[in-house]
Design a protein around this motif. Structure first.
Motif, PDB file in Angstrom:
ATOM      1  N   LEU A 254       0.836  -1.099  -0.092  1.00  0.00           N
ATOM      2  CA  LEU A 254      -0.003   0.015   0.137  1.00  0.00           C
ATOM      3  C   LEU A 254       1.089   1.365   0.071  1.00  0.00           C
ATOM      4  CD1 LEU A 254      -2.864  -1.085   2.459  1.00  0.00           C
ATOM      5  CD2 LEU A 254      -3.025  -0.577  -0.033  1.00  0.00           C
ATOM      6  N   GLU A 255       1.974   1.260   0.609  1.00  0.00           N
ATOM      7  CA  GLU A 255       2.871   2.254   0.662  1.00  0.00           C
ATOM      8  C   GLU A 255       3.323   2.881  -1.018  1.00  0.00           C
ATOM      9  OE1 GLU A 255       5.088   5.166   2.629  1.00  0.00           O
ATOM     10  OE2 GLU A 255       5.424   3.181   3.529  1.00  0.00           O
ATOM     11  N   ALA A 256       3.814   1.685  -1.827  1.00  0.00           N
ATOM     12  CA  ALA A 256       4.050   2.008  -3.146  1.00  0.00           C
ATOM     13  C   ALA A 256       2.772   2.334  -3.900  1.00  0.00           C
ATOM     14  CB  ALA A 256       4.748   1.118  -3.685  1.00  0.00           C
ATOM     15  N   LEU A 257       1.748   1.753  -3.781  1.00  0.00           N
ATOM     16  CA  LEU A 257       0.489   1.701  -4.727  1.00  0.00           C
ATOM     17  C   LEU A 257      -0.248   3.087  -4.357  1.00  0.00           C
ATOM     18  CD1 LEU A 257      -0.806  -1.733  -3.997  1.00  0.00           C
ATOM     19  CD2 LEU A 257       0.068  -0.618  -6.408  1.00  0.00           C
TER      20      LEU A 257
ATOM     21  N   ALA B 138       6.047   3.996   6.290  1.00  0.00           N
ATOM     22  CA  ALA B 138       7.033   4.254   6.702  1.00  0.00           C
ATOM     23  C   ALA B 138       6.978   5.530   7.728  1.00  0.00           C
ATOM     24  CB  ALA B 138       8.157   4.709   5.378  1.00  0.00           C
ATOM     25  N   SER B 139       6.055   6.186   7.747  1.00  0.00           N
ATOM     26  CA  SER B 139       5.884   7.269   8.690  1.00  0.00           C
ATOM     27  C   SER B 139       5.406   6.972   9.931  1.00  0.00           C
ATOM     28  CB  SER B 139       4.478   8.196   8.020  1.00  0.00           C
ATOM     29  OG  SER B 139       3.426   7.339   8.237  1.00  0.00           O
TER      30      SER B 139
ATOM     31  N   ASP C 231       5.126  -9.995   4.304  1.00  0.00           N
ATOM     32  CA  ASP C 231       5.540  -8.547   4.248  1.00  0.00           C
ATOM     33  C   ASP C 231       5.370  -8.310   5.761  1.00  0.00           C
ATOM     34  OD1 ASP C 231       5.995  -5.760   3.874  1.00  0.00           O
ATOM     35  OD2 ASP C 231       4.946  -5.828   2.102  1.00  0.00           O
ATOM     36  N   ALA C 232       6.825  -7.655   6.099  1.00  0.00           N
ATOM     37  CA  ALA C 232       6.897  -7.295   7.623  1.00  0.00           C
ATOM     38  C   ALA C 232       6.037  -6.134   7.901  1.00  0.00           C
ATOM     39  CB  ALA C 232       8.499  -6.928   7.739  1.00  0.00           C
ATOM     40  N   ARG C 233       5.654  -5.446   6.962  1.00  0.00           N
ATOM     41  CA  ARG C 233       4.705  -3.985   6.927  1.00  0.00           C
ATOM     42  C   ARG C 233       3.159  -4.429   7.242  1.00  0.00           C
ATOM     43  NH1 ARG C 233       6.751  -1.333   1.635  1.00  0.00           N
ATOM     44  NH2 ARG C 233       6.011  -3.469   0.985  1.00  0.00           N
ATOM     45  N   SER C 234       2.910  -5.694   6.977  1.00  0.00           N
ATOM     46  CA  SER C 234       1.654  -6.108   6.881  1.00  0.00           C
ATOM     47  C   SER C 234       1.361  -7.125   7.977  1.00  0.00           C
ATOM     48  CB  SER C 234       1.007  -6.512   5.489  1.00  0.00           C
ATOM     49  OG  SER C 234      -0.180  -6.999   5.685  1.00  0.00           O
ATOM     50  N   THR C 235       0.274  -7.139   8.577  1.00  0.00           N
ATOM     51  CA  THR C 235      -0.132  -8.286   9.573  1.00  0.00           C
ATOM     52  C   THR C 235      -0.868  -9.383   8.460  1.00  0.00           C
ATOM     53  OG1 THR C 235      -2.333  -7.359  10.099  1.00  0.00           O
ATOM     54  CG2 THR C 235      -0.623  -7.069  11.484  1.00  0.00           C
ATOM     55  N   HIS C 236      -0.924 -10.602   8.892  1.00  0.00           N
ATOM     56  CA  HIS C 236      -1.584 -11.667   7.966  1.00  0.00           C
ATOM     57  C   HIS C 236      -2.682 -12.290   8.489  1.00  0.00           C
ATOM     58  CE1 HIS C 236      -1.664 -14.511   4.646  1.00  0.00           C
ATOM     59  NE2 HIS C 236      -0.382 -14.277   4.372  1.00  0.00           N
ATOM     60  N   VAL C 237      -3.889 -12.563   7.965  1.00  0.00           N
ATOM     61  CA  VAL C 237      -4.940 -12.819   8.996  1.00  0.00           C
ATOM     62  C   VAL C 237      -5.223 -14.254   8.035  1.00  0.00           C
ATOM     63  CG1 VAL C 237      -5.928 -10.698   9.243  1.00  0.00           C
ATOM     64  CG2 VAL C 237      -6.713 -11.723   6.939  1.00  0.00           C
ATOM     65  N   PHE C 238      -4.275 -14.866   7.310  1.00  0.00           N
ATOM     66  CA  PHE C 238      -4.323 -16.178   6.839  1.00  0.00           C
ATOM     67  C   PHE C 238      -5.779 -16.750   6.542  1.00  0.00           C
ATOM     68  CE2 PHE C 238      -0.335 -15.782   8.889  1.00  0.00           C
ATOM     69  CZ  PHE C 238       0.556 -16.274   7.830  1.00  0.00           C
ATOM     70  N   HIS C 239      -6.383 -16.019   5.359  1.00  0.00           N
ATOM     71  CA  HIS C 239      -7.544 -16.532   4.754  1.00  0.00           C
ATOM     72  C   HIS C 239      -7.170 -17.875   4.121  1.00  0.00           C
ATOM     73  CE1 HIS C 239     -11.294 -17.020   2.310  1.00  0.00           C
ATOM     74  NE2 HIS C 239     -10.491 -17.067   1.312  1.00  0.00           N
TER      75      HIS C 239
END
Length: 381
Positions: free
Chosen positions: A148-151, A177-178, A289-297
């Motif tokens: 989402l940062e890049a997008l 990053a902020s 991705d270390a920036r995102s949590t993963h909810v494992f659908h």
């Protein structure tokens, strides 16, 4: 020929019957309340569920609708793009992502995905932008956020809308990053989700919703989902008849209360898989991705020798372990989308994933012993 051991208990890809059994008294009460009120369309539970889900997701406006595909269609309708405008979508996704654009007379433009997270490659998305581009659809695949940062930066730089398809990652978060943290679905102009029964937050039928932080867009989406009317019999726009049934909303209110617990349980199951499969030759566990949590659908491994993926699936089935392949055929190879003119080899990562991914059983009630058994079979294979 070796005899496979028996599983410690029957293993299901997901176990909705057992999940619902634990909630049965609350589900029965929700059903009774709807039956007693007899407000089956746009009853009070619909608004209550929308408010509760919005609060859970950090204050977003939630507009319920009939299903996740309608949500994608409504999201694109709300952008009011001209006919033939281009919508950038990942090449590794469910067909509904393209379908919504195609049905509106828009042109799906495919781009490849990242080989680690399977999510849309921001660099490929930016390279595909033309003066006709109206939107980028970021599908948060299998339970973690796309970049989402890049997008977000690309969307702003080129003046194109960012739509988040959050059907598989409800409740996941992304850290910028902020230092700011945002829920999946709270970054783009509008996001969509599905309450298909197999989703992490699933109803007992069909359902979907849109999310936005823009009050004006939420009002527009409400109109579009209700025949384009601002009040009964007064139609400002051409819209859809796309409603979440009151009964489904009432049941979803019950299941929403359980979602944090179920998410934590899924994450615990995934951690057990990670540990049990660590060092197993021939497979790669899901990247994070270390920036995102993963909810494992889904808990989706890759079989590094793609020619053995189907053999492994059959082997696991023989041992009582169901699996699924999401997705066996890339969208550009689907006959319905041949008109887009894509050729084999244009999206090598997506094509490689279609031949190598395998989703293992994952649900909140999967036991330590069952995970160990699945890992044992994989290691033995």
């Amino acid at each position: 020929m070796s005899i496979l051991p028996a599983p410690p208990a029957p293993i299901h890809l997901l176990d909705l019957a057992a999940e619902h059994a634990a909630l049965q008294p609350a589900l029965d009460e929700a059903l009774r309340e709807v039956m007693d009120a007899a407000a089956f369309i746009q009853g009070p539970a619909v608004g209550a569920f929308a408010a509760e889900l919005g609060q859970y997701l950090g204050g977003a406006h939630v507009v319920p609708c009939a299903n996740g595909t309608d949500a994608l269609t409504l999201a694109l309708m709300s952008l009011e793009l001209p006919a033939g405008a281009e919508v950038i979508v990942p090449a590794f996704t469910y067909v509904a992502t393209l379908e919504a654009a195609a049905l509106l007379g828009l042109k799906p433009v495919l781009v490849d995905v990242r080989p680690d997270t399977f999510n849309i490659d921001p660099a490929a998305a930016e390279a595909a932008i033309t003066p006709r581009t109206g939107a980028i659809v970021a599908v948060h695949l299998f339970g973690q956020c796309a970049d989402l940062e890049a997008l977000k930066a690309i969307s702003a730089r080129h003046g194109v809308a960012l739509i988040e398809d959050n059907a598989q990652a409800i409740g996941a978060t992304f850290q910028f990053a902020s230092g700011e943290t945002a829920f999946a679905g709270a970054v783009g102009e509008v996001s969509t989700t599905s309450f298909f029964p197999s989703k992490n937050l699933g109803c007992l039928g069909d359902g979907g919703a849109l999310l936005t932080r823009d009050t004006a867009r939420a009002t527009l989406l409400q109109q579009l989902a209700n025949h384009g009317q601002s009040r009964k019999y007064h139609h400002q726009r051409i819209g859809l008849n796309s409603r979440l049934d009151t009964l489904q909303a009432a049941l979803l209110r019950v299941k929403l209360r359980q979602l944090p617990h179920n998410t934590a349980a899924r994450q615990a199951v995934a951690a057990r898989y990670d540990a049990a499969l660590a060092g197993t030759a021939g497979i790669a566990v899901p990247a994070r991705d270390a920036r995102s949590t993963h909810v494992f659908h889904q808990y989706t491994i890759q079989v590094t020798d793609a020619e053995r993926r189907d053999d492994l699936q059959r082997f696991l089935k023989g041992g009582g372990v169901p699996t699924m392949i999401y997705y066996p055929l890339p969208v550009h190879a689907q006959p319905a989308y041949a008109y887009l003119g894509y050729r084999a080899g244009q999206f090598p990562v997506a094509e490689q994933l279609c031949g190598s991914v395998l989703s293992l059983p994952i649900h909140p009630l999967l036991t330590v012993e069952q995970v160990a058994y699945v890992a044992q079979l994989i290691s033995g294979f």
